[in-house]
Design an enzyme around this catalytic site. Structure first.
Site, PDB file in Angstrom:
ATOM      1  N   GLU A   1       0.854  -1.204   0.000  1.00 36.23           N
ATOM      2  CA  GLU A   1       0.000   0.000   0.000  1.00 36.23           C
ATOM      3  C   GLU A   1       0.877   1.238   0.000  1.00 36.23           C
ATOM      4  O   GLU A   1       1.959   1.203   0.602  1.00 36.23           O
ATOM      5  CB  GLU A   1      -0.905  -0.005   1.238  1.00 36.23           C
ATOM      6  CG  GLU A   1      -1.887  -1.170   1.237  1.00 36.23           C
ATOM      7  CD  GLU A   1      -2.842  -1.156   2.436  1.00 36.23           C
ATOM      8  OE1 GLU A   1      -2.793  -0.210   3.241  1.00 36.23           O
ATOM      9  OE2 GLU A   1      -3.623  -2.094   2.563  1.00 36.23           O
TER      10      GLU A   1
ATOM     11  N   HIS B   1      -8.041   1.086   1.944  1.00 38.49           N
ATOM     12  CA  HIS B   1      -7.757   0.966   3.383  1.00 38.49           C
ATOM     13  C   HIS B   1      -8.573   1.991   4.183  1.00 38.49           C
ATOM     14  O   HIS B   1      -8.019   2.836   4.889  1.00 38.49           O
ATOM     15  CB  HIS B   1      -6.257   1.118   3.663  1.00 38.49           C
ATOM     16  CG  HIS B   1      -5.835   0.497   4.960  1.00 38.49           C
ATOM     17  ND1 HIS B   1      -4.627  -0.127   5.131  1.00 38.49           N
ATOM     18  CD2 HIS B   1      -6.463   0.399   6.170  1.00 38.49           C
ATOM     19  CE1 HIS B   1      -4.517  -0.570   6.390  1.00 38.49           C
ATOM     20  NE2 HIS B   1      -5.629  -0.255   7.037  1.00 38.49           N
TER      21      HIS B   1
HETATM   22  P1  NAD Z   1      -7.485  -8.977  17.673  1.00 39.05           P
HETATM   23  O1  NAD Z   1      -6.073  -9.210  18.072  1.00 39.05           O
HETATM   24  O2  NAD Z   1      -8.455  -8.500  18.687  1.00 39.05           O
HETATM   25  O3  NAD Z   1      -8.078 -10.312  17.026  1.00 39.05           O
HETATM   26  C1  NAD Z   1      -7.359 -11.139  16.174  1.00 39.05           C
HETATM   27  C2  NAD Z   1      -7.825 -12.572  16.391  1.00 39.05           C
HETATM   28  O4  NAD Z   1      -7.107 -13.399  15.485  1.00 39.05           O
HETATM   29  C3  NAD Z   1      -7.548 -13.095  17.805  1.00 39.05           C
HETATM   30  O5  NAD Z   1      -8.723 -13.619  18.391  1.00 39.05           O
HETATM   31  C4  NAD Z   1      -6.507 -14.185  17.601  1.00 39.05           C
HETATM   32  O6  NAD Z   1      -6.685 -15.289  18.484  1.00 39.05           O
HETATM   33  C5  NAD Z   1      -6.772 -14.597  16.159  1.00 39.05           C
HETATM   34  N1  NAD Z   1      -5.609 -15.208  15.529  1.00 39.05           N
HETATM   35  C6  NAD Z   1      -4.317 -14.818  15.607  1.00 39.05           C
HETATM   36  N2  NAD Z   1      -3.531 -15.631  14.873  1.00 39.05           N
HETATM   37  C7  NAD Z   1      -4.349 -16.553  14.320  1.00 39.05           C
HETATM   38  C8  NAD Z   1      -4.145 -17.654  13.443  1.00 39.05           C
HETATM   39  N3  NAD Z   1      -2.923 -17.970  13.004  1.00 39.05           N
HETATM   40  N4  NAD Z   1      -5.218 -18.376  13.072  1.00 39.05           N
HETATM   41  C9  NAD Z   1      -6.466 -18.065  13.495  1.00 39.05           C
HETATM   42  N5  NAD Z   1      -6.726 -17.050  14.349  1.00 39.05           N
HETATM   43  C10 NAD Z   1      -5.680 -16.295  14.743  1.00 39.05           C
HETATM   44  O7  NAD Z   1      -7.408  -7.983  16.434  1.00 39.05           O
HETATM   45  P2  NAD Z   1      -8.567  -7.025  15.896  1.00 39.05           P
HETATM   46  O8  NAD Z   1      -8.529  -5.735  16.625  1.00 39.05           O
HETATM   47  O9  NAD Z   1      -9.829  -7.784  15.845  1.00 39.05           O
HETATM   48  O10 NAD Z   1      -8.017  -6.725  14.415  1.00 39.05           O
HETATM   49  C11 NAD Z   1      -8.115  -7.693  13.407  1.00 39.05           C
HETATM   50  C12 NAD Z   1      -7.367  -7.232  12.160  1.00 39.05           C
HETATM   51  O11 NAD Z   1      -7.999  -6.078  11.614  1.00 39.05           O
HETATM   52  C13 NAD Z   1      -5.905  -6.838  12.372  1.00 39.05           C
HETATM   53  O12 NAD Z   1      -5.148  -7.299  11.272  1.00 39.05           O
HETATM   54  C14 NAD Z   1      -5.924  -5.313  12.319  1.00 39.05           C
HETATM   55  O13 NAD Z   1      -4.699  -4.786  11.948  1.00 39.05           O
HETATM   56  C15 NAD Z   1      -6.984  -5.133  11.258  1.00 39.05           C
HETATM   57  N6  NAD Z   1      -7.598  -3.797  11.203  1.00 39.05           N
HETATM   58  C16 NAD Z   1      -7.780  -3.253   9.972  1.00 39.05           C
HETATM   59  C17 NAD Z   1      -8.401  -2.030   9.873  1.00 39.05           C
HETATM   60  C18 NAD Z   1      -8.586  -1.384   8.534  1.00 39.05           C
HETATM   61  O14 NAD Z   1      -8.481  -0.173   8.443  1.00 39.05           O
HETATM   62  N7  NAD Z   1      -8.890  -2.128   7.497  1.00 39.05           N
HETATM   63  C19 NAD Z   1      -8.834  -1.354  11.026  1.00 39.05           C
HETATM   64  C20 NAD Z   1      -8.631  -1.945  12.261  1.00 39.05           C
HETATM   65  C21 NAD Z   1      -8.011  -3.188  12.343  1.00 39.05           C
HETATM   66  C1  MLT Z   2      -5.439  -0.244  11.985  1.00 41.38           C
HETATM   67  O1  MLT Z   2      -4.661  -1.190  12.101  1.00 41.38           O
HETATM   68  O2  MLT Z   2      -5.827   0.410  12.960  1.00 41.38           O
HETATM   69  C2  MLT Z   2      -5.963   0.099  10.649  1.00 41.38           C
HETATM   70  O3  MLT Z   2      -5.382  -0.583   9.638  1.00 41.38           O
HETATM   71  C3  MLT Z   2      -6.240   1.513  10.391  1.00 41.38           C
HETATM   72  C4  MLT Z   2      -5.121   2.431  10.086  1.00 41.38           C
HETATM   73  O4  MLT Z   2      -4.070   2.003   9.639  1.00 41.38           O
HETATM   74  O5  MLT Z   2      -5.284   3.605  10.293  1.00 41.38           O
END
Ligand code: NAD
Ligand code: MLT
Length: 311
Positions: free
Chosen positions: A261, A279
């Site tokens: 990205e 994103h």
């Molecule tokens: P979290 O840590 O609360 O949850 C992740 C889950 O994945 C946990 O329950 C963990 O047990 C599980 N996990 C870890 N490794 C694993 C594996 N190998 N197999 C199966 N399960 C596994 O995280 P979250 O806050 O729920 O965030 C989830 C994802 O979303 C992260 O990658 C975060 O960076 C991403 N995210 C993206 C955005 C965006 O802008 N698109 C915004 C926020 C978060």
């Molecule tokens: C995050 O991990 O919080 C998201 O990907 C959002 C961001 O990068 O701002």
């Protein structure tokens, strides 16, 4: 005495900046510009980033005064936490700031892929009234497989329950009883792949999860499956997904994140049944305000040597 210096390397909410300015000398740099970032970290006490700044060992080598790196969001995959620990730098994030926003975006992508909303919108704006071409599918009674039942995965599951979906999840680190309380059945990865009508990814990006959904896995799914990834690019292998779409082994995808990205061109963009966003998962006013103020507080606590709670 001069104030500690906080370097803000990406956009932070005005509320977060205002909190920082009350106590610190706040400077700004474009963290994606390496040539600007490296000299800028030389005399700073704290560095605040989002996704675009890669906080690698090289950054720590240039930052002899650095005491804290703060990520205004959830994922820490752009920060080399091991190198930070070696350099004696604390790493903090804002783990709950954008989880509702991210869950809502995943559901927006899921609905968009189910009902061809962006495609119908684009066609109509071109003056084309194509009703049958964009016939979609209902969510009710369908099975959704949630990959990763953590903070965001749980919020997605709770919301999709209101659509009368059967919810299964793969997450070896979650207790079956906890999942059952949420009305979710925990299954193995293979069962999730074979049974799901929709798959939504909510895993962290780790060596274990990178490419977790690759060619082999995409040969196990129903050809009617729609896959949403609003977690991290590369968890669903992009080349494997492109091939599966070409061969009609996947019915659609909703993607918010990409292996590299910014991503402004990808073979995936050429499929009519792929819906993409740049994103935007955390991009609401509410989430950005929370992320900004949460990291500002964590930086203040860290720089004064106090305990930083998991916000
Ligand atoms: P979290 O840590 O609360 O949850 C992740 C889950 O994945 C946990 O329950 C963990 O047990 C599980 N996990 C870890 N490794 C694993 C594996 N190998 N197999 C199966 N399960 C596994 O995280 P979250 O806050 O729920 O965030 C989830 C994802 O979303 C992260 O990658 C975060 O960076 C991403 N995210 C993206 C955005 C965006 O802008 N698109 C915004 C926020 C978060
Ligand atoms: C995050 O991990 O919080 C998201 O990907 C959002 C961001 O990068 O701002």
């Amino acid at each position: 005495m001069s104030k500690p210096v906080v370097l803000v390397a990406e956009e932070l909410s005005p509320a977060g900046i205002a909190e920082l300015e009350a106590d610190f000398d706040v400077r700004h740099v474009d963290g994606s510009d390496r040539a600007a970032l490296l000299p800028a970290v030389a005399d700073v006490d704290a560095l605040i980033v989002r996704s675009a700044t890669k906080v690698t060992a090289e950054v720590f080598q240039h930052a002899s005064k650095l005491r804290v790196v703060a990520r205004a969001g959830v994922g820490l995959d752009n920060v080399d936490v091991e190198a930070a620990t070696k350099a004696g730098v604390m790493v903090v994030n804002a783990p709950t700031s954008n989880i509702v926003t991210a869950a809502e975006h995943a559901i927006a992508l899921l609905l968009a892929t189910a009902r061809n909303v962006p495609q119908g919108h684009a066609a109509l704006k071109q003056g084309e009234w194509k009703r049958s071409k964009y016939t979609g599918v209902e969510l009710q009674g369908k099975t959704v497989g949630v990959l990763g039942l953590g903070r965001i995965g749980v919020l997605v599951a709770q919301r999709l329950a209101a659509f009368d979906m059967n919810i299964i999840a793969y997450d070896p680190y979650v207790q079956a009883a906890r999942a059952a309380q949420l009305g979710v059945r925990l299954v193995g990865l293979e069962e999730l792949l074979r049974e799901s009508d929709f798959i939504t990814v909510h895993l962290p990006k780790t060596p274990e999860t990178l490419g977790l959904i690759g060619d082999r896995e995409l040969r196990m799914v129903k050809p009617s499956v729609r896959i949403v990834n609003a977690a991290r690019g590369g968890i669903v292998d992009e080349a494997a997904l492109d091939l599966a779409l070409k061969e009609g082994r996947v019915a659609g995808a909703g993607l918010d994140v990409f292996s590299t990205e910014p991503c402004t061109d990808s073979p995936l963009f050429h499929h009519d049944n792929v819906v993409v966003t740049p994103h935007l998962g955390a991009s609401t006013h509410e989430a950005q305000e929370k992320a900004g103020t949460q990291v500002a507080r964590s930086v203040r606590l860290a720089l004064s040597g106090e305990f930083v709670p998991d916000a």
